[in-house]
Enzyme design. Structure first.
Site, mmCIF file in Angstrom:
data_model
loop_
_atom_site.group_PDB
_atom_site.id
_atom_site.type_symbol
_atom_site.label_atom_id
_atom_site.label_comp_id
_atom_site.label_asym_id
_atom_site.label_seq_id
_atom_site.Cartn_x
_atom_site.Cartn_y
_atom_site.Cartn_z
ATOM 1 N N ILE A 94 8.129 -6.560 -15.411
ATOM 2 C CA ILE A 94 6.962 -6.028 -14.704
ATOM 3 C C ILE A 94 6.357 -4.853 -15.460
ATOM 4 O O ILE A 94 5.133 -4.700 -15.510
ATOM 5 C CB ILE A 94 7.363 -5.626 -13.270
ATOM 6 C CG1 ILE A 94 7.700 -6.873 -12.446
ATOM 7 C CG2 ILE A 94 6.241 -4.838 -12.590
ATOM 8 C CD1 ILE A 94 8.331 -6.567 -11.098
ATOM 9 N N ASP A 137 11.036 3.637 -22.266
ATOM 10 C CA ASP A 137 12.215 2.817 -22.009
ATOM 11 C C ASP A 137 13.383 3.426 -22.771
ATOM 12 O O ASP A 137 13.189 4.170 -23.733
ATOM 13 C CB ASP A 137 11.987 1.366 -22.456
ATOM 14 C CG ASP A 137 12.803 0.373 -21.645
ATOM 15 O OD1 ASP A 137 12.232 -0.311 -20.776
ATOM 16 O OD2 ASP A 137 14.033 0.287 -21.881
ATOM 17 N N ASN A 146 8.660 2.439 -12.776
ATOM 18 C CA ASN A 146 9.123 1.053 -12.708
ATOM 19 C C ASN A 146 10.572 0.877 -13.154
ATOM 20 O O ASN A 146 11.223 -0.083 -12.743
ATOM 21 C CB ASN A 146 8.204 0.183 -13.580
ATOM 22 C CG ASN A 146 8.762 -1.210 -13.791
ATOM 23 O OD1 ASN A 146 8.777 -2.035 -12.885
ATOM 24 N ND2 ASN A 146 9.235 -1.474 -15.007
ATOM 25 N N TYR A 199 21.751 -1.100 -4.646
ATOM 26 C CA TYR A 199 20.383 -1.409 -5.056
ATOM 27 C C TYR A 199 19.407 -1.283 -3.888
ATOM 28 O O TYR A 199 18.385 -0.602 -3.976
ATOM 29 C CB TYR A 199 20.333 -2.825 -5.634
ATOM 30 C CG TYR A 199 18.960 -3.240 -6.103
ATOM 31 C CD1 TYR A 199 18.441 -2.753 -7.302
ATOM 32 C CD2 TYR A 199 18.178 -4.127 -5.354
ATOM 33 C CE1 TYR A 199 17.181 -3.133 -7.742
ATOM 34 C CE2 TYR A 199 16.918 -4.504 -5.788
ATOM 35 C CZ TYR A 199 16.432 -4.009 -6.979
ATOM 36 O OH TYR A 199 15.173 -4.378 -7.403
ATOM 37 N N LYS A 226 16.381 1.586 -3.280
ATOM 38 C CA LYS A 226 14.975 1.209 -3.148
ATOM 39 C C LYS A 226 14.401 1.648 -1.798
ATOM 40 O O LYS A 226 13.211 2.000 -1.707
ATOM 41 C CB LYS A 226 14.815 -0.300 -3.340
ATOM 42 C CG LYS A 226 15.139 -0.775 -4.759
ATOM 43 C CD LYS A 226 14.256 -0.106 -5.800
ATOM 44 C CE LYS A 226 14.422 -0.733 -7.181
ATOM 45 N NZ LYS A 226 13.535 -0.109 -8.199
ATOM 46 N N VAL A 233 10.646 -12.552 -8.234
ATOM 47 C CA VAL A 233 9.691 -12.684 -9.330
ATOM 48 C C VAL A 233 10.299 -13.567 -10.414
ATOM 49 O O VAL A 233 11.481 -13.442 -10.752
ATOM 50 C CB VAL A 233 9.329 -11.291 -9.915
ATOM 51 C CG1 VAL A 233 8.388 -11.435 -11.110
ATOM 52 C CG2 VAL A 233 8.692 -10.416 -8.838
#
Length: 250
Positions: A15, A34, A83, A147, A151, A180
């Site tokens: 993404i 990154d 992200n 996780y 989030k 996705v």
């Protein structure tokens, strides 16, 4: 008029890379961040409006240096897309504290650190924050204790940011992707899981990286100038359908 600048973390793939490419199509310049140097250099190759910045957002000292380097290189930051994330799935009883901390360090702490470090620059541009959470932050599911919790925290962090930063003209919104069709997902999702997702998602398919990027870049744009504090599930309707899938329990 100066070109707008977006900072995108986790930009080497998925993404983040799709969002980088779409920003460039829309006339933005992009600071690609990154911690995977090899993948980052490969991803940035040929993207003339983007520059790679090798940093780990879970390390406070690196975050401060990163933002300073980006402002020096571009002169401004108009949007921050948080992200970067770590995916770690497993049963609660086998999720030890080290695994928990590793997930939180990037997914939650990194999002907080990058946002904080960029505030001065965003105040100058009356810019936008877009945090990437997950459908797992909106609805509980098996195997996602660290996780999903990370989030969910990102979702609330976004609301806090919107409430406190609006007076500076800074907008904060959150995008929660559903399933996705990434290379990683297709590699680890069994045919049973894929079929179950298709059955549970009203649009009957996985989303694409580009579709998520479209939502992200919209929220960063002037077209969303009166949108802040919103949590948008880009998930084909999956969040509306209730409990998790039996196929995902093992």
């Amino acid at each position: 008029m100066l070109e707008k600048v977006a900072l995108v973390t986790g930009a080497a793939r998925g993404i983040g890379l799709a969002t980088t490419r779409l920003f460039i199509e829309q006339g933005w310049r992009v600071a690609m961040v990154d911690r995977d140097g090899e993948a980052l250099v490969e991803a940035a190759d040929g993207l003339n409006q983007a520059s790679p910045f090798l940093y780990d957002i879970s390390i406070p000292e690196q975050v401060d240096e990163m933002v300073s380097s980006i402002v020096s290189a571009f002169g401004r930051i108009d949007a921050v897309v948080n992200n970067a994330g770590v995916a770690d799935f497993g049963p609660i009883e086998t999720t030890d504290f080290a695994r928990w901390k590793e997930v939180m360090a990037t997914n939650l702490d990194g999002t907080f650190l990058v946002s904080q470090a960029c505030l001065s620059a965003l105040k100058e541009t009356r810019g936008a924050l877009v945090n990437i959470a997950s459908i797992s932050g909106l609805r509980a599911s098996t195997l996602r204790v660290a996780y999903g919790t990370s989030k969910a925290a990102v979702i609330h962090l976004t609301k806090q940011q919107a409430a406190e930063l609006g007076e500076y003209g800074i907008r904060a919104n959150c995008v929660c992707p559903g399933p996705v069709r990434t290379k990683l997902a297709m590699a680890v999702h069994s045919p049973e899981i894929i079929a179950s997702y298709h059955d549970a998602i009203p649009l009957n398919r996985y989303g694409s990286e580009r579709e998520i990027a479209e939502v992200i870049t919209f929220l960063c744009s002037d077209r969303a100038s009166y949108v802040t504090g919103q949590i948008i599930a880009s998930d084909g309707g999956f969040e509306s359908t209730g409990v998790g899938l039996p196929a995902l329990r093992t």
